[in-house]
Design an enzyme around this catalytic site. Structure first.
Site, PDB file in Angstrom:
ATOM      1  N   GLU A  99       0.664  -1.039   0.122  1.00 56.92           N
ATOM      2  CA  GLU A  99      -0.079  -0.144  -0.150  1.00 56.92           C
ATOM      3  C   GLU A  99       1.022   0.823  -0.190  1.00 56.92           C
ATOM      4  O   GLU A  99       0.433   2.492  -0.175  1.00 56.92           O
ATOM      5  CB  GLU A  99      -1.439   0.096   0.951  1.00 56.92           C
ATOM      6  N   GLU A 130       7.590 -21.908   8.198  1.00 52.61           N
ATOM      7  CA  GLU A 130       7.647 -20.551   9.096  1.00 52.61           C
ATOM      8  C   GLU A 130       8.575 -21.403  10.443  1.00 52.61           C
ATOM      9  O   GLU A 130       9.509 -20.413  11.125  1.00 52.61           O
ATOM     10  CB  GLU A 130       6.519 -20.234   9.956  1.00 52.61           C
TER      11      GLU A 130
END
Length: 316
Positions: A99, A130
């Protein structure tokens, strides 16, 4: 049981013991029959839970502000901001990074989100990614992380190997490091230059850290990117003067921002935007500073993009 199975069982037992100590993983017996409640009652419960998140963030504002000042100093020297995480935490970092170009006209490589498992993990689970600190090191090595950069490890538990590994690797490379988690005494905070632990308490659904923990992380990441950009001169007051007009909505917003900053007529605004190739900040400077487009570009360059400083220079 062979040695491999035995080792796997030991690892599982150790991980379960770790999870038992985490606030974000705690079981809440008072909610054990939540599935028997009406929809409105469950919604009220969730809303009440979420209402506690801003207060938890407020308790960490000094740490957040200190991290932002350090990040801004590095980015003003040309450094990058890199988020690293797995699962929900990684997706939130990718979201915040994505963004920044349309909102603040940053270059795509200036704010980056790195997620365990790569781009595929944004929309689907990549099992085991992860758990690898080495994978984090490889991902950051490909970016060429250096002393002017900042790496923010994001992990609700504060123990995710990928996030901790990213911070440890970045610190070895001389980068500024921030560890954002939702448990106290986390390995992530301990590994980072700036540890930010926003403790929001156990989740409505046990261990579902996309809920309060995710909301807290989103709020903090919003603060970090937005205030950093304010410090870098990407705004004029509360106006997004570095907005990139890449579609009709943003072009209309650009015109509105120039109007709010200057009060100029539509004709004057269109002329200024045309002369400055749609650059809002430059257009405002031509109107308020009474200079032409090339001079506006020069003054902004000399002011490192800070419109107020450029306006002061135009007035001299």
């Amino acid at each position: 049981m062979n040695s491999a199975d035995s080792a796997a069982e030991q690892d599982s037992t150790r991980l379960r013991a770790q999870l038992d100590t985490l606030t974000t993983e705690a079981f809440r017996p008072e909610l054990a029959e939540i599935d028997r409640l009406g929809t409105l009652d469950i919604a009220r419960l969730m809303n009440a839970e979420d209402a506690a998140v801003p207060a938890a963030v407020a308790g960490r504002l000094p740490q957040i502000a200190a991290a932002i000042d350090a990040i801004s100093a590095r980015m003003s020297r040309g450094g990058r901001l890199v988020y690293a995480g797995a699962g929900t935490a990684g997706r939130l970092g990718v979201l915040d990074a994505s963004e920044c170009p349309p909102t603040f006209n940053t270059r795509p490589e200036q704010v980056v989100g790195v997620i365990a498992g790569g781009p595929e993990a944004v929309v689907s689970s990549v099992e085991g990614a992860e758990d690898s600190a080495e994978l984090a090191a490889r991902d950051l090595d490909r970016l060429g992380i250096g002393p002017d950069d900042t790496v923010i490890g994001v992990s609700a538990s504060g123990r995710t190997p990928y996030a901790v590994g990213a911070v440890e690797y970045a610190r070895r490379r001389g980068a500024l490091t921030v560890g954002l988690s939702c448990n106290t005494g986390s390995a992530l905070a301990a590994a980072a230059d700036h540890g930010i632990e926003v403790v929001v308490g156990p989740e409505l659904l046990t261990g579902s850290t996309r809920l309060k923990a995710g909301t807290a992380q989103k709020l903090v990441l919003n603060m970090i990117s937005t205030i950093t950009m304010i410090r870098l001169g990407k705004t004029f007051g509360n106006l997004m003067v570095d907005v990139r007009a890449s579609n009709d909505k943003l072009r209309a917003r650009s015109r509105r921002i120039v109007f709010l900053a200057t009060g100029a007529s539509d004709e004057r605004i269109e002329s200024a935007l045309a002369a400055t190739d749609g650059e809002v900040k430059n257009a405002i400077l031509t109107i308020l500073g009474g200079v032409d487009a090339p001079t506006a570009g020069k003054l902004l360059g000399e002011a490192n993009g800070h419109l107020r400083a450029a306006l002061d220079a135009a007035a001299r």
